[in-house]
Design a protein around this motif. Sequence first.
Motif, short mmCIF file in Angstrom:
data_model
loop_
_atom_site.label_atom_id
_atom_site.label_comp_id
_atom_site.label_asym_id
_atom_site.label_seq_id
_atom_site.Cartn_x
_atom_site.Cartn_y
_atom_site.Cartn_z
N TYR A 107 0.85 -1.19 0.00
CA TYR A 107 0.00 0.00 0.00
C TYR A 107 0.88 1.23 0.00
O TYR A 107 2.01 1.20 0.50
N LYS A 108 0.39 2.30 -0.61
CA LYS A 108 1.16 3.53 -0.75
C LYS A 108 0.30 4.73 -0.37
O LYS A 108 -0.93 4.66 -0.42
N CYS A 109 0.98 5.83 -0.02
CA CYS A 109 0.29 7.04 0.41
C CYS A 109 0.04 7.96 -0.79
O CYS A 109 0.92 8.12 -1.63
N TYR A 110 -1.12 8.58 -0.83
CA TYR A 110 -1.43 9.58 -1.86
C TYR A 110 -2.14 10.77 -1.20
O TYR A 110 -3.15 10.58 -0.51
N SER A 111 -1.59 11.96 -1.42
CA SER A 111 -2.17 13.16 -0.82
C SER A 111 -3.56 13.40 -1.39
O SER A 111 -3.80 13.16 -2.58
N LYS B 26 7.15 3.54 -13.83
CA LYS B 26 6.90 2.37 -14.69
C LYS B 26 7.30 1.07 -14.03
O LYS B 26 6.68 0.03 -14.25
N ASP B 27 8.37 1.11 -13.21
CA ASP B 27 8.82 -0.11 -12.54
C ASP B 27 8.39 -0.14 -11.07
O ASP B 27 8.94 -0.89 -10.28
N GLY B 28 7.43 0.69 -10.71
CA GLY B 28 6.96 0.75 -9.32
C GLY B 28 6.03 -0.40 -8.98
O GLY B 28 5.51 -1.09 -9.86
N LEU C 282 3.05 -0.16 -7.14
CA LEU C 282 1.61 0.13 -7.15
C LEU C 282 1.16 1.08 -8.27
O LEU C 282 0.12 0.85 -8.89
N SER C 283 1.94 2.15 -8.52
CA SER C 283 1.41 3.16 -9.45
C SER C 283 1.08 2.60 -10.84
O SER C 283 0.05 3.00 -11.42
N PRO C 284 1.85 1.65 -11.42
CA PRO C 284 1.44 1.13 -12.75
C PRO C 284 0.08 0.46 -12.69
O PRO C 284 -0.70 0.50 -13.64
C1 LIG Z 1 2.83 11.26 2.79
C2 LIG Z 1 3.02 10.86 1.34
C3 LIG Z 1 2.21 11.42 0.36
C4 LIG Z 1 2.38 11.06 -0.98
N1 LIG Z 1 1.58 11.64 -1.92
C5 LIG Z 1 1.72 11.30 -3.23
C6 LIG Z 1 0.89 11.89 -4.24
O1 LIG Z 1 0.02 12.71 -3.95
N2 LIG Z 1 1.07 11.50 -5.53
C7 LIG Z 1 2.05 10.57 -5.88
O2 LIG Z 1 2.16 10.26 -7.07
N3 LIG Z 1 2.84 10.01 -4.94
C8 LIG Z 1 2.69 10.33 -3.64
N4 LIG Z 1 3.48 9.74 -2.69
C9 LIG Z 1 4.42 8.68 -3.12
C10 LIG Z 1 3.66 7.33 -3.21
O3 LIG Z 1 3.26 6.92 -1.91
C11 LIG Z 1 4.51 6.20 -3.80
O4 LIG Z 1 5.74 6.16 -3.14
C12 LIG Z 1 4.73 6.35 -5.29
O5 LIG Z 1 3.48 6.33 -5.97
C13 LIG Z 1 5.58 5.20 -5.85
O6 LIG Z 1 4.96 3.98 -5.54
P1 LIG Z 1 5.13 2.70 -6.48
O7 LIG Z 1 4.68 1.53 -5.67
O8 LIG Z 1 4.51 2.90 -7.80
O9 LIG Z 1 6.67 2.65 -6.73
P2 LIG Z 1 7.85 1.98 -5.80
O10 LIG Z 1 7.75 0.51 -5.88
O11 LIG Z 1 7.80 2.59 -4.47
O12 LIG Z 1 9.07 2.46 -6.64
C14 LIG Z 1 9.34 3.84 -6.85
C15 LIG Z 1 10.69 3.96 -7.53
O13 LIG Z 1 11.71 3.48 -6.64
C16 LIG Z 1 12.40 2.40 -7.24
N5 LIG Z 1 12.66 1.38 -6.23
C17 LIG Z 1 11.77 0.82 -5.38
N6 LIG Z 1 12.36 -0.10 -4.62
C18 LIG Z 1 13.64 -0.13 -5.00
C19 LIG Z 1 14.76 -0.89 -4.60
N7 LIG Z 1 14.68 -1.81 -3.64
N8 LIG Z 1 15.94 -0.65 -5.21
C20 LIG Z 1 16.05 0.28 -6.18
N9 LIG Z 1 15.02 1.03 -6.63
C21 LIG Z 1 13.84 0.82 -6.04
C22 LIG Z 1 11.48 1.86 -8.32
O14 LIG Z 1 12.23 1.24 -9.35
C23 LIG Z 1 10.78 3.11 -8.79
O15 LIG Z 1 11.52 3.81 -9.76
C24 LIG Z 1 3.36 10.11 -1.34
C25 LIG Z 1 4.16 9.53 -0.34
C26 LIG Z 1 4.01 9.91 0.98
C27 LIG Z 1 4.89 9.27 2.02
#
Ligand SMILES: Cc1cc2nc3c(=O)[nH]c(=O)nc-3n(C[C@H](O)[C@H](O)[C@H](O)COP(=O)(O)OP(=O)(O)OC[C@H]3O[C@@H](n4cnc5c(N)ncnc54)[C@H](O)[C@@H]3O)c2cc1C
Length: 230
Positions: A54-58, A77-79, A81-83
């Motif tokens: 789970y991830k945070c979104y404002s 793209k490699d995240g 949750l966001s994809p």
């Molecule tokens: C309080 C708060 C508010 C937020 N508000 C927003 C918002 O309004 N809008 C928004 O878009 N986001 C916001 N975020 C960020 C959001 O929570 C996520 O972190 C973001 O969407 C990325 O998540 P993901 O799962 O897609 O990517 P992740 O899996 O977290 O990956 C993000 C990047 O990090 C890299 N990465 C991850 N793990 C590793 C690793 N082990 N080694 C190397 N690289 C790595 C990935 O390759 C990728 O490029 C907020 C975060 C917080 C804490």
Amino acid sequence: MTNSWQEATVVSVNDQTPDFRSIILKPKKFYDFKSGNFVELALRPAQGKLPRTYKCYSVVSTPQEIGGIEVGVKLYKDGALSPKLFKFKKNNKLLMRGPLGAYFVWELSKRDTVLIAGGSGICPMISILRQYNPGLAKMYLLFSTKQGSVYYEDELNRLCSEKNINYVLIQTGKNGRVNKKIIHGRFGNLIGTDTDFFVAGPTGFVQDVSLWLRELGVEEGSLKTDDFET
Ligand SMILES: Cc1cc2nc3c(=O)[nH]c(=O)nc-3n(C[C@H](O)[C@H](O)[C@H](O)COP(=O)(O)OP(=O)(O)OC[C@H]3O[C@@H](n4cnc5c(N)ncnc54)[C@H](O)[C@@H]3O)c2cc1C
């Protein structure tokens, strides 16, 4: 506010740029919140299981917008949750928890406000700008983002013009990166006055800008930061 997961239904999605979409979600139960709060989002796990990722979104919307909770999502793209959130369509369901967050909170007051946003850090600022009442205090916005990634561009231009907000857009790749000199030049005269500073965005951006503000004399009590940990 709540710490329990609940189901939320996608009301609409709006792909603003290839790497950013806003999503309006309707939770089963609405809870009170303030501009600056965030929600946690997760995919629905198998029955009886808790969400693993789970991830945070404002929250982008304001408490007055009763049609749903709006969030803005930047695509990694490699995240994890966001994809997946980029594949969601109207009427799909996911899990939501919150709104949460007690520190990075903005409320209507007579104090002036400076907002400094990096990339998706503009999301909580949109909620603040939608609520802002120009009759009460002054509002300043510095938005630093990549060229082609000016999220909420039309709304920002409209709100800033209608509400007389002092707005500067810095597009890296076109205008360079934000630095201490720019922060000092734009906001130096506000330091030591009744002004609150809000900084949101990726970790490096928030760390740099908040360090410069402290070095320039902004006191801890006037500085609120929202580190997106990206
Ligand atoms: C309080 C708060 C508010 C937020 N508000 C927003 C918002 O309004 N809008 C928004 O878009 N986001 C916001 N975020 C960020 C959001 O929570 C996520 O972190 C973001 O969407 C990325 O998540 P993901 O799962 O897609 O990517 P992740 O899996 O977290 O990956 C993000 C990047 O990090 C890299 N990465 C991850 N793990 C590793 C690793 N082990 N080694 C190397 N690289 C790595 C990935 O390759 C990728 O490029 C907020 C975060 C917080 C804490």
